[in-house]
Design an enzyme around this catalytic site. Structure first.
Site, PDB file in Angstrom:
ATOM      1  N   GLY A  89      -1.660   1.270  -7.182  1.00  9.95           N
ATOM      2  CA  GLY A  89      -2.616   2.011  -6.354  1.00  9.95           C
ATOM      3  C   GLY A  89      -2.065   2.421  -5.005  1.00  9.95           C
ATOM      4  O   GLY A  89      -2.748   2.282  -3.980  1.00  9.95           O
ATOM      5  N   SER A  90      -0.836   2.955  -4.990  1.00 11.80           N
ATOM      6  CA  SER A  90      -0.225   3.294  -3.700  1.00 11.80           C
ATOM      7  C   SER A  90      -0.980   4.421  -2.994  1.00 11.80           C
ATOM      8  O   SER A  90      -1.113   4.404  -1.771  1.00 11.80           O
ATOM      9  CB  SER A  90       1.256   3.650  -3.870  1.00 11.80           C
ATOM     10  OG  SER A  90       1.418   4.607  -4.874  1.00 11.80           O
ATOM     11  N   SER A  91      -1.511   5.390  -3.742  1.00 14.21           N
ATOM     12  CA  SER A  91      -2.235   6.494  -3.101  1.00 14.21           C
ATOM     13  C   SER A  91      -3.506   5.980  -2.430  1.00 14.21           C
ATOM     14  O   SER A  91      -3.818   6.356  -1.298  1.00 14.21           O
ATOM     15  CB  SER A  91      -2.639   7.552  -4.122  1.00 14.21           C
ATOM     16  OG  SER A  91      -1.563   7.910  -4.912  1.00 14.21           O
ATOM     17  N   ASP A 101     -10.068   0.968  -6.759  1.00 17.03           N
ATOM     18  CA  ASP A 101      -8.796   0.702  -6.081  1.00 17.03           C
ATOM     19  C   ASP A 101      -8.953   0.759  -4.558  1.00 17.03           C
ATOM     20  O   ASP A 101      -8.341  -0.024  -3.824  1.00 17.03           O
ATOM     21  CB  ASP A 101      -7.707   1.677  -6.572  1.00 17.03           C
ATOM     22  CG  ASP A 101      -8.234   3.083  -6.831  1.00 17.03           C
ATOM     23  OD1 ASP A 101      -9.400   3.366  -6.499  1.00 17.03           O
ATOM     24  OD2 ASP A 101      -7.469   3.899  -7.373  1.00 17.03           O
TER      25      ASP A 101
HETATM   26  O1  PMV Z   1      -4.525   3.645 -13.682  1.00 16.81           O
HETATM   27  P1  PMV Z   1      -5.186   2.852 -12.620  1.00 16.81           P
HETATM   28  O2  PMV Z   1      -4.563   1.519 -12.379  1.00 16.81           O
HETATM   29  O3  PMV Z   1      -5.397   3.616 -11.371  1.00 16.81           O
HETATM   30  O4  PMV Z   1      -6.640   2.467 -13.174  1.00 16.81           O
HETATM   31  C1  PMV Z   1      -7.505   3.422 -13.688  1.00 16.81           C
HETATM   32  C2  PMV Z   1      -8.817   2.780 -14.016  1.00 16.81           C
HETATM   33  C3  PMV Z   1      -9.840   3.755 -14.601  1.00 16.81           C
HETATM   34  O5  PMV Z   1     -11.035   3.008 -14.824  1.00 16.81           O
HETATM   35  C4  PMV Z   1      -9.362   4.302 -15.932  1.00 16.81           C
HETATM   36  C5  PMV Z   1     -10.142   4.903 -13.649  1.00 16.81           C
HETATM   37  C6  PMV Z   1     -10.982   4.539 -12.449  1.00 16.81           C
HETATM   38  O6  PMV Z   1     -10.956   5.303 -11.470  1.00 16.81           O
HETATM   39  O7  PMV Z   1     -11.700   3.539 -12.463  1.00 16.81           O
END
Ligand code: PMV
Length: 320
Positions: free
Chosen positions: A107-109, A152
């Site tokens: 989740g760097s962004s 995130d």
């Molecule tokens: O790919 P990541 O680690 O950013 O996780 C995505 C998680 C999702 O549920 C698929 C998307 C979200 O925004 O919650």
């Protein structure tokens, strides 16, 4: 004050990915690999960004042009975050530096977005609350990529381990002192939005089937929340296996991740699952202490890279 450095943690999704985009809860934990941002107020009305981890060197534009024209991928979140915050006078020089590779899917962004909003909140004297930082950061994420639950962002701001509902409707810290997860990186970089859109396509074709999958994920998240609070790691692991099964139904398991997950289970883990969008990035496992080292070895034998992290760590903070 003219200059400040803040840091925010990366994240790992524990339960509920995908379903959380559609009004169901998830559980996320913050990890001790942090993003750092130094933000300095400058007199000239110019926006300057250095983000070497994402190949941004000496990117510059007038403050009045923020959000306009072609924005390089690595600069998007920070530039839009600054635009959303609204800086009235002068300009900014920003440098970001990550302790982790942007490839991991930590989740760097989101973490850099949160760092910049927090830094501007301090420098401007506005001292926004965590909720206000969440709302501005989440708006930035939606402005840039159109979709996302915001889990995130919440992890980067609040830290710890959170029970989270879509868009931050609920953000509830789960009070635990540690979370002994094992993390394996698949080496495959994925684009979250592409995978979210593939799942959306399936949901369009089989709405009743997919809706039931989301409902089952929701039930499992509620159960996992209780098991985490009870530190019942065996049950948490078993619930990871259920969650992985449902993610396989959504079609996001991916062969490499599946190999690593099954290897971890065969080596004695209580359970294992993918973490995040799926198809690549990371998997997580929980194992009894006596099995941790064999589980790690098994993940590496299956072609993964074990990343030693600490979970459940502090959220965004001022460094200097
Ligand atoms: O790919 P990541 O680690 O950013 O996780 C995505 C998680 C999702 O549920 C698929 C998307 C979200 O925004 O919650």
């Amino acid at each position: 004050m003219k200059k400040i450095t803040v840091s925010a943690p990366g994240k790992l999704m524990l339960f509920g990915e995908h379903a959380v985009v559609y009004g169901r809860p998830c559980i996320v934990t913050a990890v001790n690999q942090r993003m750092h941002a130094t933000v300095e107020l400058i007199d000239q009305p110019i926006f300057q960004l250095n983000a070497p981890d994402v190949q941004i060197k000496n990117y510059k534009k007038p403050m009045s042009d923020l959000g306009n024209g072609e924005i390089p991928k690595g600069a998007k979140f920070v530039e839009i975050a600054v635009g959303n915050f609204g800086v009235r006078k002068g300009g900014l020089s920003i440098t970001t530096k990550s302790e982790f590779s942007s490839q991991f899917g930590f989740g760097s962004s989101s973490a850099s977005t949160v760092c910049v909003i927090k830094a501007l909140s301090e420098l401007s004297g506005k001292k926004l609350s965590n909720r206000q930082i969440f709302d501005l950061s989440y708006k930035t994420i939606l402005d840039v990529q159109g979709k996302g639950s915001g889990f995130d962002i919440a992890a980067a701001i609040y830290g710890g381990t959170l029970y989270f509902l879509t868009g931050g409707k609920v953000i509830k810290p789960l009070k635990i002192t540690s979370l002994p997860i094992i993390v394996g990186y698949s080496g495959i970089k994925v684009d979250t939005i592409t995978i979210v859109n593939e799942v959306l396509k399936k949901a369009g074709k089989y709405p009743k089937v997919i809706d039931r999958v989301y409902n089952n994920i929701e039930r499992l998240v509620e159960q996992a929340k209780k098991s985490i609070l009870n530190k019942d790691w065996q049950s948490v692991g078993e619930l990871m296996n259920f969650n992985e099964g449902l993610l396989a139904v959504l079609g996001v398991e991916g062969k490499k991740l599946a190999d690593m997950i099954y290897a971890a289970r065969d080596a004695g883990a209580y359970g294992a699952k993918l973490s995040g969008a799926g198809m690549g990035d990371c998997m997580i496992a929980l194992a009894p202490p006596s099995k941790v080292s064999s589980v790690k070895k098994a993940i590496e034998k299956a072609g993964g890279q074990v990343i030693n992290i600490r979970a459940n760590v502090e959220g965004v903070r001022i460094e200097s």
